[in-house]
Write an enzyme that holds these catalytic residues in place. Structure first.
Site, PDB file in Angstrom:
ATOM      1  N   ASP A  50       0.881  -1.362  -0.060  1.00 36.94           N
ATOM      2  CA  ASP A  50      -0.008   0.017   0.134  1.00 36.94           C
ATOM      3  C   ASP A  50       0.820   1.346   0.062  1.00 36.94           C
ATOM      4  O   ASP A  50       0.598   2.377   0.011  1.00 36.94           O
ATOM      5  CB  ASP A  50      -0.973  -0.020   1.104  1.00 36.94           C
ATOM      6  N   SER A  51       2.153   1.084   0.115  1.00 36.44           N
ATOM      7  CA  SER A  51       3.080   2.177  -0.018  1.00 36.44           C
ATOM      8  C   SER A  51       2.815   2.903  -1.608  1.00 36.44           C
ATOM      9  O   SER A  51       3.350   3.881  -1.953  1.00 36.44           O
ATOM     10  CB  SER A  51       4.590   1.682  -0.097  1.00 36.44           C
TER      11      SER A  51
ATOM     12  N   ASP B 222      -0.685  -6.201  -0.044  1.00 34.73           N
ATOM     13  CA  ASP B 222      -1.270  -5.391   1.266  1.00 34.73           C
ATOM     14  C   ASP B 222      -2.836  -5.316   1.352  1.00 34.73           C
ATOM     15  O   ASP B 222      -3.429  -4.788   0.346  1.00 34.73           O
ATOM     16  CB  ASP B 222      -0.861  -4.210   1.288  1.00 34.73           C
TER      17      ASP B 222
ATOM     18  N   LYS C 267      -1.049  -9.354   3.091  1.00 31.29           N
ATOM     19  CA  LYS C 267      -0.265  -8.743   4.290  1.00 31.29           C
ATOM     20  C   LYS C 267      -1.266  -7.885   5.021  1.00 31.29           C
ATOM     21  O   LYS C 267      -1.897  -6.986   4.527  1.00 31.29           O
ATOM     22  CB  LYS C 267       0.993  -8.446   3.784  1.00 31.29           C
TER      23      LYS C 267
ATOM     24  N   GLU D 108      -1.208  -5.302   8.605  1.00 23.13           N
ATOM     25  CA  GLU D 108      -0.345  -4.754  10.099  1.00 23.13           C
ATOM     26  C   GLU D 108      -1.010  -5.199  11.267  1.00 23.13           C
ATOM     27  O   GLU D 108      -2.144  -5.002  11.445  1.00 23.13           O
ATOM     28  CB  GLU D 108      -0.127  -3.234   9.762  1.00 23.13           C
TER      29      GLU D 108
ATOM     30  N   GLU E 251       9.445  -4.031  10.487  1.00 23.80           N
ATOM     31  CA  GLU E 251       9.757  -2.730   9.913  1.00 23.80           C
ATOM     32  C   GLU E 251      10.260  -1.823  11.193  1.00 23.80           C
ATOM     33  O   GLU E 251       9.398  -1.616  12.108  1.00 23.80           O
ATOM     34  CB  GLU E 251       8.379  -2.173   9.305  1.00 23.80           C
TER      35      GLU E 251
HETATM   36  O1  KIV Z   1       3.542  -1.117   1.608  1.00 23.60           O
HETATM   37  C1  KIV Z   1       4.622  -1.554   1.740  1.00 23.60           C
HETATM   38  O2  KIV Z   1       5.488  -1.234   0.493  1.00 23.60           O
HETATM   39  C2  KIV Z   1       5.154  -2.188   2.755  1.00 23.60           C
HETATM   40  C3  KIV Z   1       6.636  -2.506   2.773  1.00 23.60           C
HETATM   41  C4  KIV Z   1       7.461  -1.336   2.885  1.00 23.60           C
HETATM   42  C5  KIV Z   1       7.032  -3.479   3.662  1.00 23.60           C
HETATM   43  O3  KIV Z   1       4.253  -2.690   3.733  1.00 23.60           O
END
Ligand code: KIV
EC number: 2.1.2.11
Length: 267
Positions: A46-47, A85, A115, A117, A184
């Site tokens: 989600d980056s 994510d 993934k 959090e 992280e």
């Molecule tokens: O969103 C993302 O790119 C991430 C990574 C930096 C681990 O969660």
């Protein structure tokens, strides 16, 4: 045709002490380049909200955006395991939502795993996804979706009580059935200790060399994003000037009537 990696391959890599290389991708061309280079896991992070959409953080990213980017990454890759994510508020409110949204990332996006959090408070959610055969990667430490609680992007786990909490979080994520855990922004000795305690692989970002694998955001690695420059980013290439030069040359040639030549025209 090359076989795509699975979560079993990733689990085996920890047993074999073979380091796991993970990168983010959000589109077809980057997915293709890193897949052909032999990346083990592609994370549709989600980056994307920061490095592609230009938001200040990851909170605005939607489920539909994550599905769109996952589809493109799936089309661009053949051998890497693809993990997507779960965006902010797609899993935090209740387990039913989490199941529906994780299912969409698998069914509509084509991802092989999701993934999310959070540690102890997310253990029941992780278990609920694993119970319906959706593989999960956990993510603890500096969790960007918690930016408002953390008061910014800060290293976590420096104080002893915080470190103990992160160890409890890591154990809870493993016990809930996650197959890997992103660590992280935590001190390297703590990440090493968590890695030693867990049987599932840890993937570090700003967590030192003691993890079972590493992940970076592709735009950071290539010098395509300079809004923040975290200490943990290593720039392996600086492609922004190459792109700028190409664009400037194009503009000049159009303005001067040099492009297109006969070579670029139809008779
Ligand atoms: O969103 C993302 O790119 C991430 C990574 C930096 C681990 O969660």
């Amino acid at each position: 045709m090359q076989k795509r990696k699975t979560i079993l391959d990733i689990a085996r890599m920890k047993q074999d002490k073979s380091k796991i290389a993970v990168l983010t991708a959000y589109d077809y061309p980057f997915a293709r380049l890193m897949d052909e280079a032999g990346i083990d896991v592609i994370l549709v992070g989600d980056s994307v909200g920061s490095v592609v959409s230009g938001y200040d953080n990851t909170l605005p990213v939607t489920m539909d955006e994550m599905i769109y980017h996952t589809r493109a990454v799936m089309r661009g890759s053949r051998q890497a395991l693809v993990v997507t994510d779960m965006p902010f508020m797609s899993y935090q409110s209740d387990i039913r939502d989490a199941r529906i949204n994780a299912g969409r990332l698998i069914k509509e996006g084509g991802a092989q795993a999701v993934k999310l959090e959070g540690g102890v408070p997310m253990a029941a959610t992780i278990r609920a996804l694993v119970d319906i055969d959706i593989p999960v990667v956990g993510h603890i430490g500096l969790t960007p979706q918690s930016i408002h609680r953390m008061g910014g992007f800060r290293v976590q786990g420096r104080a002893d009580d915080q470190a103990q909490q992160l160890i409890a979080d890591a154990r809870a994520v493993e016990e809930a059935g996650a197959f890997a855990l992103v660590l992280e922004g935590i001190p390297a000795p703590l990440a090493r200790e968590i890695t030693r305690l867990l049987t599932i692989p840890t993937i570090g970002i700003g967590a030192g060399i003691g993890c079972d694998g590493q992940v970076l955001v592709i735009h950071d690695l290539l010098g395509l994003y300079d809004k923040y420059a975290p200490k943990f980013v290593k720039r392996y290439a600086d492609v922004a000037p190459v792109i700028s030069r190409g664009i400037e040359d194009y503009i000049q040639e159009v303005k001067q009537g040099i492009f297109p030549t006969d070579d670029h025209s139809f008779k």
